[in-house]
Design a protein around this motif. Structure first.
Motif, mmCIF file in Angstrom:
data_model
loop_
_atom_site.group_PDB
_atom_site.id
_atom_site.type_symbol
_atom_site.label_atom_id
_atom_site.label_comp_id
_atom_site.label_asym_id
_atom_site.label_seq_id
_atom_site.Cartn_x
_atom_site.Cartn_y
_atom_site.Cartn_z
ATOM 1 N N LEU A 328 36.492 34.664 33.704
ATOM 2 C CA LEU A 328 37.153 33.659 33.080
ATOM 3 C C LEU A 328 38.742 33.773 33.340
ATOM 4 C CD1 LEU A 328 36.524 30.937 31.219
ATOM 5 C CD2 LEU A 328 37.176 32.537 29.278
ATOM 6 N N PRO A 329 39.370 34.923 33.572
ATOM 7 C CA PRO A 329 40.615 35.009 33.616
ATOM 8 C C PRO A 329 41.174 34.460 34.871
ATOM 9 C CG PRO A 329 39.965 37.436 33.114
ATOM 10 C CD PRO A 329 38.979 36.386 33.346
ATOM 11 N N ALA A 330 40.310 34.122 35.829
ATOM 12 C CA ALA A 330 40.614 33.413 37.238
ATOM 13 C C ALA A 330 40.798 31.884 36.731
ATOM 14 C CB ALA A 330 39.609 33.461 38.182
ATOM 15 N N VAL A 331 39.847 31.533 35.850
ATOM 16 C CA VAL A 331 39.871 30.172 35.453
ATOM 17 C C VAL A 331 41.023 29.782 34.626
ATOM 18 C CG1 VAL A 331 38.474 28.294 34.041
ATOM 19 C CG2 VAL A 331 37.378 29.860 35.488
ATOM 20 N N LEU A 332 41.267 30.740 33.541
ATOM 21 C CA LEU A 332 42.503 30.428 32.644
ATOM 22 C C LEU A 332 43.609 30.540 33.480
ATOM 23 C CD1 LEU A 332 41.361 32.793 29.755
ATOM 24 C CD2 LEU A 332 41.258 30.136 29.829
ATOM 25 N N ARG A 333 43.809 31.156 34.598
ATOM 26 C CA ARG A 333 45.145 31.172 35.461
ATOM 27 C C ARG A 333 45.334 29.823 35.933
ATOM 28 N NH1 ARG A 333 46.784 34.751 40.697
ATOM 29 N NH2 ARG A 333 48.366 33.665 41.306
ATOM 30 N N ARG A 334 44.202 29.270 36.590
ATOM 31 C CA ARG A 334 44.150 27.971 37.097
ATOM 32 C C ARG A 334 44.442 26.689 36.162
ATOM 33 N NH1 ARG A 334 39.760 28.739 42.179
ATOM 34 N NH2 ARG A 334 41.471 29.887 43.195
ATOM 35 N N LEU A 335 43.921 26.825 34.979
ATOM 36 C CA LEU A 335 44.428 25.987 33.816
ATOM 37 C C LEU A 335 45.775 26.346 33.419
ATOM 38 C CD1 LEU A 335 41.367 26.355 31.268
ATOM 39 C CD2 LEU A 335 42.003 24.375 32.752
ATOM 40 N N GLY A 336 46.312 27.252 33.507
ATOM 41 C CA GLY A 336 47.983 27.526 33.356
ATOM 42 C C GLY A 336 48.622 26.831 34.330
ATOM 43 N N GLU A 337 48.214 27.044 35.669
ATOM 44 C CA GLU A 337 48.949 26.787 36.579
ATOM 45 C C GLU A 337 48.989 25.105 36.756
ATOM 46 O OE1 GLU A 337 48.572 30.376 39.731
ATOM 47 O OE2 GLU A 337 46.935 28.493 39.688
ATOM 48 N N SER A 338 47.915 24.374 35.973
ATOM 49 C CA SER A 338 47.844 22.949 35.911
ATOM 50 C C SER A 338 48.413 22.357 34.683
ATOM 51 C CB SER A 338 46.437 22.530 36.298
ATOM 52 O OG SER A 338 45.707 23.027 35.225
ATOM 53 N N GLU A 355 50.120 36.124 29.683
ATOM 54 C CA GLU A 355 50.264 37.429 30.243
ATOM 55 C C GLU A 355 49.157 38.215 30.697
ATOM 56 O OE1 GLU A 355 54.132 39.067 27.466
ATOM 57 O OE2 GLU A 355 52.215 38.666 26.605
ATOM 58 N N ASN A 356 47.959 37.773 30.008
ATOM 59 C CA ASN A 356 46.735 38.439 30.380
ATOM 60 C C ASN A 356 46.318 37.983 31.802
ATOM 61 O OD1 ASN A 356 46.485 40.005 28.037
ATOM 62 N ND2 ASN A 356 45.348 38.481 27.036
ATOM 63 N N VAL A 357 46.477 36.839 32.097
ATOM 64 C CA VAL A 357 45.907 36.027 33.120
ATOM 65 C C VAL A 357 46.822 35.602 34.412
ATOM 66 C CG1 VAL A 357 44.009 35.055 31.910
ATOM 67 C CG2 VAL A 357 45.629 33.739 32.345
ATOM 68 N N ALA A 358 48.056 35.647 34.499
ATOM 69 C CA ALA A 358 49.060 35.295 35.096
ATOM 70 C C ALA A 358 48.669 35.685 36.680
ATOM 71 C CB ALA A 358 50.374 35.483 34.806
ATOM 72 N N ASP A 359 48.205 36.964 36.997
ATOM 73 C CA ASP A 359 47.904 37.591 38.040
ATOM 74 C C ASP A 359 46.437 37.649 38.601
ATOM 75 O OD1 ASP A 359 50.629 37.806 38.692
ATOM 76 O OD2 ASP A 359 50.869 39.757 37.334
ATOM 77 N N ALA A 360 45.545 37.104 37.687
ATOM 78 C CA ALA A 360 44.392 36.962 37.933
ATOM 79 C C ALA A 360 43.792 36.481 39.158
ATOM 80 C CB ALA A 360 43.495 36.205 36.683
ATOM 81 N N PRO A 361 42.971 37.421 39.957
ATOM 82 C CA PRO A 361 42.640 36.984 41.153
ATOM 83 C C PRO A 361 41.264 36.082 41.299
ATOM 84 C CG PRO A 361 41.908 39.312 41.021
ATOM 85 C CD PRO A 361 42.634 38.770 39.589
ATOM 86 N N CYS A 362 41.085 35.292 42.335
ATOM 87 C CA CYS A 362 39.822 34.554 42.428
ATOM 88 C C CYS A 362 39.155 35.087 43.832
ATOM 89 C CB CYS A 362 40.126 33.308 42.534
ATOM 90 S SG CYS A 362 38.496 32.341 42.866
ATOM 91 N N TYR A 363 38.067 35.706 44.075
ATOM 92 C CA TYR A 363 37.346 35.969 44.874
ATOM 93 C C TYR A 363 36.573 35.246 45.786
ATOM 94 C CZ TYR A 363 39.236 40.606 43.015
ATOM 95 O OH TYR A 363 40.203 41.433 42.286
ATOM 96 N N ASN A 364 36.053 34.082 44.819
ATOM 97 C CA ASN A 364 35.234 33.044 45.754
ATOM 98 C C ASN A 364 35.376 31.747 45.057
ATOM 99 O OD1 ASN A 364 33.138 31.692 46.282
ATOM 100 N ND2 ASN A 364 31.303 33.334 46.227
#
Length: 579
Positions: A328-338, A355-364
């Motif tokens: 979910l952090p990868a999803v929340l990061r994309r929501l934050g960026e949009s 702060e929790n998800v700003a650098d969350a990676p997505c591997y797939n």
């Protein structure tokens, strides 16, 4: 926080254990029969571990082990863990529906927290209704609270392919009814579907509510998706145990986390993950307990948010893949960026969600799609209103057939679920793929607990022709693992004599998801006359017991199906007691 600061905290449990009088003597003495030493009563936070472990709730049957890891963390941080059970309402076994006892579990949780010497609480939840039930109960007390879910099962395996729990059943049963597979082949998948501890591994209600808990800020990052049997689930449980002790010292209560902005984050997250329609009812109920005004209209916050998570039943993959892809952090990061995330919302680890998800990676990026290549461009839950649903109904576009999202058809009516089961197999039933299947009396009061029967199976004679989907309308719910163009939660329900009760075979119904309209092509006068006739004929038998309380006091779907007398935050104050 430095240890000398921790000692300044005024603990709620001190009014039980901190006095040098008869009452303090008795409270401490009774607890000492478990081998608790004196120094554990000297200024250490007492942390309740609210456990929904039960062998009748298979999703939560591994919670004894999870609880032990929570305890380790609590001890390490200087707290005293006390584990206690609350009613465990498992969706897989409990009849007629675990939803019937969600409010009972919430009452149990609330009273157990308030009435006991607890400074903070860890909620061990997993199966569909345990997550909202315990959050509802805890919200009414408003102590420092952290959620630890049990995690999803490993991917099911059948015929060399990954299969999803729940979704596989719906798919294979339709194939069996259509005559495409044998009974032996259908039953052979039984052991393949659930091959480890944990909740459904699809984006069903359990996984959805785990994601809701994380997006609300009530759990540590990654809590939603770590598989139940992955060692990192136990690490997270340990860290959650440590964190709740600091939350007590910081007075980080649930009301500081569960804000209106946090609920909007959850609504947008539900769109991005292709989450269950059940989240609409549960989030409303949780919001009602903490005092946040959340309405059906707020779900429009999720419309326009793309569905990024490619998971069954909307997509292809399963929760195990979701975690390995970034969770979910990868999803929340994309929501934050949009621009679809309230970045400043506080979470239980003391940081903002961003702060929790700003650098969350997505591997797939096939499992968690990029914003410019979503699974569904316009996700979220579609809210419908019209003369058939004056107070609203819901539809999940990511699980529906695009060609049926604007559809006009002839009603084929089932007065209740028994009538449906009897009528749907009739080879002479006057129905084709353009008809609209209407199921009544399956709402909160009509089929007490609002069972998950809204995704009615299609008539066998149409399945045999290769028909896969039809518009279905009811006041029921459906499993988050299910799919189809299914309109649910029609309010008011038929048993409350909402307009749904008056629909007759042959009436024309128009569904227009784009404009949010659900219209019965019957004049206002005719509709009123039909409802008046039904009112004069209605007889509701007394049932006694909990069921009678439920029917008398449950609110409608648009209000969260909580009991009217449970809405609101009553706090954790409790009268002192002298023995």
């Amino acid at each position: 926080m430095a240890s000398n600061d921790k000692k300044k905290t005024v603990l709620r449990s001190a009014s039980w254990f901190g006095t040098r009088d008869k009452n303090g003597f008795m409270y401490r003495s009774w607890m000492k029969n478990q081998g608790i030493p004196d120094h554990h009563f000297e200024g250490r936070p007492v942390i309740g571990i609210c456990n929904t472990w039960s062998e009748l709730t298979p999703c939560n049957a591994h919670f004894r082990k999870v609880a032990e890891h929570v305890k380790r963390g609590i001890y390490e941080a200087g707290g005293v863990p006390v584990e206690f059970p609350v009613f465990s309402n498992g969706e897989s076994n409990l009849r007629p529906s675990a939803m019937l006892t969600r409010n009972l579990a919430a009452m149990d949780t609330e009273e157990a927290i308030r009435g006991n010497p607890i400074d903070g609480v860890v909620l061990l939840v997993g199966c569909d209704k345990t997550t909202p039930a315990l959050l509802m109960g805890a919200a009414s007390c408003n102590l420092p609270t952290i959620v630890v879910t049990g995690g999803p099962m490993l991917n099911g395996k059948h015929k060399g392919k990954d299969v999803g729990s729940g979704t596989l059943v719906w798919q294979m049963h339709e194939e069996y009814k259509a005559g495409n597979i044998s009974l032996h082949e259908f039953l052979s998948a039984e052991g393949s579907m659930s091959r480890s501890a944990g909740t459904c591994n699809t984006m069903g209600t359990a996984s959805t509510m785990a994601c809701m808990a994380e997006s609300l800020g009530t759990s540590l990052p990654h809590n939603a998706a770590i598989p139940a049997v992955d060692s990192r689930r136990y690490t997270l449980a340990h860290l959650s145990g440590m964190r709740i002790v600091d939350m007590v010292h910081e007075d980080l209560t649930l009301s500081k986390v569960l804000t209106k902005e946090a609920f909007h984050n959850a609504i947008r997250t539900n769109a991005a993950i292709g989450g269950s329609t059940n989240a609409v009812i549960h989030l409303k109920a949780i919001a009602g307990r903490i005092g946040v005004d959340l309405e059906l209209e707020d779900w429009k916050e999720g419309r326009g948010v793309p569905t990024l998570v490619n998971l069954q039943p909307s997509g292809e993959y399963l929760m195990e893949d979701f975690y390995y892809a970034g969770g979910l952090p990868a999803v929340l990061r994309r929501l934050g960026e949009s621009g679809n995330l309230n970045r400043d919302s506080l979470t239980v680890n003391g940081k903002t969600i961003w702060e929790n998800v700003a650098d969350a990676p997505c591997y797939n990026e096939d499992v968690i799609r990029p914003l410019d290549n979503p699974l569904v461009e316009n996700g979220g839950i579609c809210i419908l209103k019209g003369n058939l649903a004056p107070r609203g109904a819901v539809l999940k576009p990511s699980a529906a057939s695009p060609k049926l999202m604007n559809h006009r058809g002839r009603a084929v009516v089932f007065e209740n679920f028994d009538h449906y089961k009897q009528r749907i197999v009739d080879p002479d039933l006057d129905i084709d793929e353009n008809c609209v299947m209407v199921l009544k009396n399956c709402g909160p009061k009509g089929y007490p607990g609002m069972a998950e029967v809204g995704n009615m199976g299609l008539p066998p004679k149409l399945l045999k022709r290769g028909i896969k989907d039809m518009v279905r309308i009811s006041d029921a719910r459906m499993s988050g693992t299910a799919f189809g163009t299914v309109v649910l939660h029609v309010a008011p329900e038929a048993m409350e004599l909402g307009p749904l009760a008056a629909v007759r075979d042959g009436d024309m119904i128009h569904l227009d998801a784009e404009s949010g309209r659900l219209h019965l092509e019957v004049s206002d006068g005719e509709l009123a006359d039909r409802l008046e006739t039904l009112k004069s004929q209605q007889v509701i038998a007394s049932t006694g017991g909990y069921l009678e309380i439920y029917r008398e006091r449950v609110l409608q779907a648009d209000e969260g199906c909580d009991f009217d007398f449970l809405v609101g935050c009553r706090g954790a104050e409790v009268p002192s007691h002298s023995h």
